[in-house]
Design a protein around this motif. Structure first.
Motif, PDB file in Angstrom:
ATOM      1  N   VAL A  10       0.757  -1.295   0.063  1.00 53.48           N
ATOM      2  CA  VAL A  10      -0.119   0.081  -0.167  1.00 53.48           C
ATOM      3  C   VAL A  10       0.894   1.173   0.116  1.00 53.48           C
ATOM      4  N   PHE A  11       1.930   1.244   0.766  1.00 46.87           N
ATOM      5  CA  PHE A  11       2.991   2.392   0.713  1.00 46.87           C
ATOM      6  C   PHE A  11       3.606   2.590  -0.367  1.00 46.87           C
ATOM      7  N   PRO A  22      14.921   6.209   6.976  1.00 45.23           N
ATOM      8  CA  PRO A  22      15.252   6.284   8.405  1.00 45.23           C
ATOM      9  C   PRO A  22      14.364   7.214   9.334  1.00 45.23           C
ATOM     10  N   ILE A  23      13.584   7.922   8.738  1.00 49.64           N
ATOM     11  CA  ILE A  23      12.483   8.609   9.491  1.00 49.64           C
ATOM     12  C   ILE A  23      11.064   7.847   9.657  1.00 49.64           C
ATOM     13  N   GLY A  24      11.065   6.984   8.846  1.00 52.88           N
ATOM     14  CA  GLY A  24       9.680   6.284   8.914  1.00 52.88           C
ATOM     15  C   GLY A  24       9.132   5.522  10.155  1.00 52.88           C
ATOM     16  N   SER A  25      10.108   5.407  11.053  1.00 52.55           N
ATOM     17  CA  SER A  25       9.858   4.927  12.469  1.00 52.55           C
ATOM     18  C   SER A  25       9.436   6.018  13.203  1.00 52.55           C
ATOM     19  N   PHE A  26       9.707   7.122  12.996  1.00 54.66           N
ATOM     20  CA  PHE A  26       9.169   8.442  13.780  1.00 54.66           C
ATOM     21  C   PHE A  26       7.814   8.921  13.379  1.00 54.66           C
ATOM     22  N   HIS A  27       7.176   8.641  12.137  1.00 49.18           N
ATOM     23  CA  HIS A  27       6.103   9.229  11.694  1.00 49.18           C
ATOM     24  C   HIS A  27       4.916   8.350  11.888  1.00 49.18           C
ATOM     25  N   VAL A  29       1.039   7.494  10.701  1.00 52.68           N
ATOM     26  CA  VAL A  29       0.443   7.376   9.409  1.00 52.68           C
ATOM     27  C   VAL A  29      -0.144   8.778   9.244  1.00 52.68           C
ATOM     28  N   SER A  30      -0.693   9.596  10.041  1.00 54.79           N
ATOM     29  CA  SER A  30      -1.181  10.741   9.713  1.00 54.79           C
ATOM     30  C   SER A  30       0.082  11.439   9.152  1.00 54.79           C
ATOM     31  N   ASP A  31       1.203  11.681   9.787  1.00 59.04           N
ATOM     32  CA  ASP A  31       2.412  12.363   9.361  1.00 59.04           C
ATOM     33  C   ASP A  31       2.891  11.909   7.888  1.00 59.04           C
ATOM     34  N   ALA A  32       2.674  10.733   7.631  1.00 61.49           N
ATOM     35  CA  ALA A  32       3.132  10.442   6.433  1.00 61.49           C
ATOM     36  C   ALA A  32       2.128  10.725   5.255  1.00 61.49           C
ATOM     37  N   CYS A  33       0.791  10.805   5.516  1.00 57.71           N
ATOM     38  CA  CYS A  33      -0.115  11.301   4.559  1.00 57.71           C
ATOM     39  C   CYS A  33      -0.164  12.590   4.350  1.00 57.71           C
ATOM     40  N   ARG A  34       0.267  13.380   5.233  1.00 57.98           N
ATOM     41  CA  ARG A  34       0.321  14.864   5.069  1.00 57.98           C
ATOM     42  C   ARG A  34       1.653  15.024   4.326  1.00 57.98           C
ATOM     43  N   GLU A  35       2.891  14.408   4.711  1.00 58.82           N
ATOM     44  CA  GLU A  35       4.021  14.702   3.844  1.00 58.82           C
ATOM     45  C   GLU A  35       3.796  14.502   2.471  1.00 58.82           C
ATOM     46  N   HIS A  36       3.109  13.492   1.979  1.00 62.42           N
ATOM     47  CA  HIS A  36       2.953  13.095   0.935  1.00 62.42           C
ATOM     48  C   HIS A  36       1.646  13.363   0.214  1.00 62.42           C
ATOM     49  N   GLU A  37       0.877  14.461   0.828  1.00 62.17           N
ATOM     50  CA  GLU A  37      -0.260  14.999   0.259  1.00 62.17           C
ATOM     51  C   GLU A  37      -1.319  13.962   0.045  1.00 62.17           C
ATOM     52  N   SER A  42      -8.688   7.633   3.030  1.00 62.26           N
ATOM     53  CA  SER A  42      -8.579   6.603   1.552  1.00 62.26           C
ATOM     54  C   SER A  42      -7.298   5.661   2.111  1.00 62.26           C
ATOM     55  N   PHE A  43      -6.245   6.542   2.441  1.00 69.60           N
ATOM     56  CA  PHE A  43      -5.217   5.687   2.817  1.00 69.60           C
ATOM     57  C   PHE A  43      -5.111   4.513   4.018  1.00 69.60           C
ATOM     58  N   LEU A  44      -5.977   4.894   4.960  1.00 65.14           N
ATOM     59  CA  LEU A  44      -6.235   4.004   5.933  1.00 65.14           C
ATOM     60  C   LEU A  44      -7.032   2.898   5.624  1.00 65.14           C
ATOM     61  N   ASN A  45      -8.152   3.292   4.645  1.00 65.29           N
ATOM     62  CA  ASN A  45      -8.994   2.188   4.001  1.00 65.29           C
ATOM     63  C   ASN A  45      -8.148   1.364   3.274  1.00 65.29           C
ATOM     64  N   GLN A  46      -7.192   1.633   2.603  1.00 65.09           N
ATOM     65  CA  GLN A  46      -6.380   0.640   1.670  1.00 65.09           C
ATOM     66  C   GLN A  46      -5.545  -0.178   2.809  1.00 65.09           C
ATOM     67  N   LEU A  47      -5.089   0.546   3.794  1.00 65.03           N
ATOM     68  CA  LEU A  47      -4.344  -0.128   4.951  1.00 65.03           C
ATOM     69  C   LEU A  47      -4.950  -1.254   5.459  1.00 65.03           C
TER      70      LEU A  47
END
Length: 58
Positions: A10-11, A22-27, A29-37, A42-47
């Motif tokens: 999914v990612f 290397p930063i992934g473990s600190f983010h 899912v909300s952070d990652a979605c925001r960073e990747h716009e 929708s992303f949570l539904n996919q997960l």
């Protein structure tokens, strides 16, 4: 990703390079979605679908 390896796809499908980042473990899912716009809902539904498929396969 450790608990539900199916979520890695999914990612990657969403062009998120969180896998191995290397930063992934600190983010969150909300952070990652925001960073990747990405739309977080929708992303949570996919997960959730990926986790469900994994649960049904094992």
């Amino acid at each position: 990703m450790k608990l539900w390896p199916n979520t890695i796809r999914v990612f990657l499908a969403n062009r998120m390079l969180c896998v191995g980042c290397p930063i992934g473990s600190f983010h969150t899912v909300s952070d990652a979605c925001r960073e990747h716009e990405l739309d977080e809902t929708s992303f949570l539904n996919q997960l959730a679908a990926a986790i469900d498929r994994q649960g049904n396969a094992g």
